[in-house]
Design a protein around this motif. Structure first.
Motif, PDB file in Angstrom:
ATOM      1  N   UNK A   1       0.004  -9.336  -6.993  1.00  0.00           N
ATOM      2  CA  UNK A   1      -1.178  -8.656  -7.529  1.00  0.00           C
ATOM      3  C   UNK A   1      -1.850  -7.811  -6.456  1.00  0.00           C
ATOM      4  N   UNK A   2      -1.998  -8.362  -5.253  1.00  0.00           N
ATOM      5  CA  UNK A   2      -2.606  -7.608  -4.150  1.00  0.00           C
ATOM      6  C   UNK A   2      -1.782  -6.367  -3.832  1.00  0.00           C
ATOM      7  N   UNK A   3      -0.477  -6.519  -3.817  1.00  0.00           N
ATOM      8  CA  UNK A   3       0.398  -5.386  -3.524  1.00  0.00           C
ATOM      9  C   UNK A   3       0.276  -4.302  -4.600  1.00  0.00           C
ATOM     10  N   UNK A   4       0.183  -4.725  -5.846  1.00  0.00           N
ATOM     11  CA  UNK A   4       0.051  -3.760  -6.942  1.00  0.00           C
ATOM     12  C   UNK A   4      -1.278  -3.026  -6.866  1.00  0.00           C
ATOM     13  N   UNK A   5      -2.355  -3.758  -6.570  1.00  0.00           N
ATOM     14  CA  UNK A   5      -3.669  -3.127  -6.447  1.00  0.00           C
ATOM     15  C   UNK A   5      -3.683  -2.134  -5.289  1.00  0.00           C
ATOM     16  N   UNK A   6      -3.041  -2.507  -4.193  1.00  0.00           N
ATOM     17  CA  UNK A   6      -2.984  -1.620  -3.034  1.00  0.00           C
ATOM     18  C   UNK A   6      -2.227  -0.345  -3.379  1.00  0.00           C
ATOM     19  N   UNK A   7      -1.135  -0.479  -4.126  1.00  0.00           N
ATOM     20  CA  UNK A   7      -0.341   0.688  -4.517  1.00  0.00           C
ATOM     21  C   UNK A   7      -1.143   1.602  -5.437  1.00  0.00           C
ATOM     22  N   UNK A   8      -1.871   1.019  -6.359  1.00  0.00           N
ATOM     23  CA  UNK A   8      -2.695   1.828  -7.269  1.00  0.00           C
ATOM     24  C   UNK A   8      -3.772   2.577  -6.507  1.00  0.00           C
ATOM     25  N   UNK A   9      -4.412   1.890  -5.560  1.00  0.00           N
ATOM     26  CA  UNK A   9      -5.462   2.521  -4.777  1.00  0.00           C
ATOM     27  C   UNK A   9      -4.883   3.646  -3.914  1.00  0.00           C
ATOM     28  N   UNK A  10      -3.693   3.413  -3.357  1.00  0.00           N
ATOM     29  CA  UNK A  10      -3.059   4.433  -2.526  1.00  0.00           C
ATOM     30  C   UNK A  10      -2.799   5.702  -3.314  1.00  0.00           C
ATOM     31  N   UNK A  11      -2.340   5.565  -4.560  1.00  0.00           N
ATOM     32  CA  UNK A  11      -2.090   6.746  -5.409  1.00  0.00           C
ATOM     33  C   UNK A  11      -3.372   7.512  -5.679  1.00  0.00           C
ATOM     34  N   UNK A  12      -4.485   6.797  -5.819  1.00  0.00           N
ATOM     35  CA  UNK A  12      -5.747   7.460  -6.142  1.00  0.00           C
ATOM     36  C   UNK A  12      -6.346   8.200  -4.955  1.00  0.00           C
ATOM     37  N   UNK A  13      -5.878   7.881  -3.730  1.00  0.00           N
ATOM     38  CA  UNK A  13      -6.424   8.529  -2.546  1.00  0.00           C
ATOM     39  C   UNK A  13      -5.538   9.665  -2.024  1.00  0.00           C
ATOM     40  N   UNK A  14      -4.467   9.977  -2.762  1.00  0.00           N
ATOM     41  CA  UNK A  14      -3.567  11.024  -2.292  1.00  0.00           C
ATOM     42  C   UNK A  14      -4.246  12.398  -2.281  1.00  0.00           C
ATOM     43  N   UNK A  15      -5.113  12.665  -3.253  1.00  0.00           N
ATOM     44  CA  UNK A  15      -5.811  13.948  -3.321  1.00  0.00           C
ATOM     45  C   UNK A  15      -7.083  13.892  -2.488  1.00  0.00           C
ATOM     46  N   UNK A  16      -7.359  14.975  -1.794  1.00  0.00           N
ATOM     47  CA  UNK A  16      -8.550  15.025  -0.961  1.00  0.00           C
ATOM     48  C   UNK A  16      -9.727  15.614  -1.728  1.00  0.00           C
ATOM     49  N   UNK A  17     -10.915  15.463  -1.164  1.00  0.00           N
ATOM     50  CA  UNK A  17     -12.129  16.006  -1.775  1.00  0.00           C
ATOM     51  C   UNK A  17     -12.733  17.081  -0.875  1.00  0.00           C
ATOM     52  N   UNK A  18     -11.930  17.677  -0.009  1.00  0.00           N
ATOM     53  CA  UNK A  18     -12.444  18.689   0.912  1.00  0.00           C
ATOM     54  C   UNK A  18     -12.473  20.067   0.257  1.00  0.00           C
TER      55      UNK A  18
END
Length: 335
Positions: free
Chosen positions: A318-335
């Motif tokens: 579960x921790x690994x899956x949550x980490x993977x989901x979070x990683x995908x959401x941070x791929x795009x920047x907000x700059x």
């Protein structure tokens, strides 16, 4: 696990002086049966403990301006109820608008092209960035609206903007284009104290002792408010374009239950509107718990459904899956 609640006592009338009746005791809970499948939904009006069919629910909602159906995303019982209610309301009041959290306002044009049969379903799903469960959960609702030539409103705020407000704070809105900013509500972070308290409790307010985490949580809350305010504003815009139409709005239950979130902001912006909230409740696993005991305030109507299965039993996976989901959401920047 899902067992019928224990038998309930009936109220007894007493008389005084042989003729004057005492007020009746509080009505017992309805004799609900547990949902038998993931498709089942048991509808109750908590105000008077009445069990309803979707058609009977529609009869009670015929004069309501905005009907908000909360859902647990992907639950078949919720989506089947939404579809049945949509058709039942349409039979009584054909002037209907379908508003959906599941589409973002910056893709309204792409959604409209599909509704006008200018694109196919797969094209629409790709062009609008539709949710992964669109075909399984929302296709019947959109198709009914398309077949009846009803408006479908992409009600949510743009996903990228919401994500970046959550990271950078509300000031991020100063960076977006004027064209996009004009599509957002004029007061995008309108708030209610009860909703703030509920949100902070839900995401773990114990972390607020850390100043950095407090700022992060505040930004996350502002992102939530951007969604709620946008959905409220989009509903009102749809009503302005289509006067006298009834709006059926679909949203995650956190945005609507207890009359908070989108519902509270909608009432602040347009107190003259009548709004009804229909909220999902998981059938309790405790055989001694009466289903309505702690759920009366969740909506003007509630519907009981089977709990969803656990995603994980293995905590490490579960921790690994949550980490993977979070990683995908941070791929795009907000700059």
């Amino acid at each position: 696990m899902k067992i019928l609640a224990p038998a309930l006592l009936f109220a007894t009338l007493f008389t005084l002086n042989g003729c004057t009746a005492m007020p009746p005791l509080k009505s017992p809970e309805p004799m609900l049966t547990a949902p038998q499948t993931q498709y089942d939904a048991r509808i109750v009006q908590p105000e008077n403990n009445t069990v309803l069919t979707p058609e009977e629910l529609a009869q009670r909602l015929i004069n309501t301006d905005v009907v908000v159906v909360g859902e647990y995303h992907g639950h078949h019982g919720a989506h089947l109820l939404q579809s049945r209610l949509q058709t039942a309301l349409y039979r009584l009041r054909p002037e209907q608008i379908l508003a959906m959290e599941q589409f973002n306002l910056d893709h309204q044009d792409e959604l409209n092209r599909y509704l006008q049969s200018e694109t196919g379903e797969t094209e629409m799903i790709e062009d609008t960035g539709a949710w992964d469960n669109y075909r399984a959960s929302y296709r019947p609702l959109v198709e009914f609206a398309r077949q009846q030539n009803l408006p479908v409103i992409a009600a949510n705020a743009p996903a990228d903007v919401v994500r970046c407000v959550g990271r950078k704070g509300p000031e991020y809105l100063d960076r977006i284009s004027d064209t996009l900013r004009q599509k957002l509500p004029s007061d995008p972070f309108m708030d209610t104290p009860a909703y703030r308290e509920k949100f902070m409790a839900a995401i773990g307010a114990s972390h607020q002792a850390d100043d950095t985490m407090s700022e992060r949580m505040e930004n996350t809350y502002k992102a939530q408010l951007l969604r709620d305010n946008t959905m409220a504003a989009r509903i009102l815009q749809a009503r302005a374009v289509h006067p006298q139409h009834q709006v059926l709005h679909l949203t995650g239950t956190f945005h609507s239950e207890e009359g908070l979130g989108t519902v509270a902001l909608l009432k602040q912006r347009a107190p003259e509107l009548s709004v009804a909230v229909i909220s999902p409740v998981f059938w309790p696993s405790d055989v001694n718990e009466a289903p309505l005991d702690r759920n009366r305030a969740k909506g003007d109507f509630v519907y009981f459904i089977q709990p969803l299965p656990d995603e994980f039993q293995d905590a490490e996976r579960e921790r690994a899956a949550m980490k993977a989901r979070f990683s995908r959401s941070t791929e795009k920047t907000c700059d």
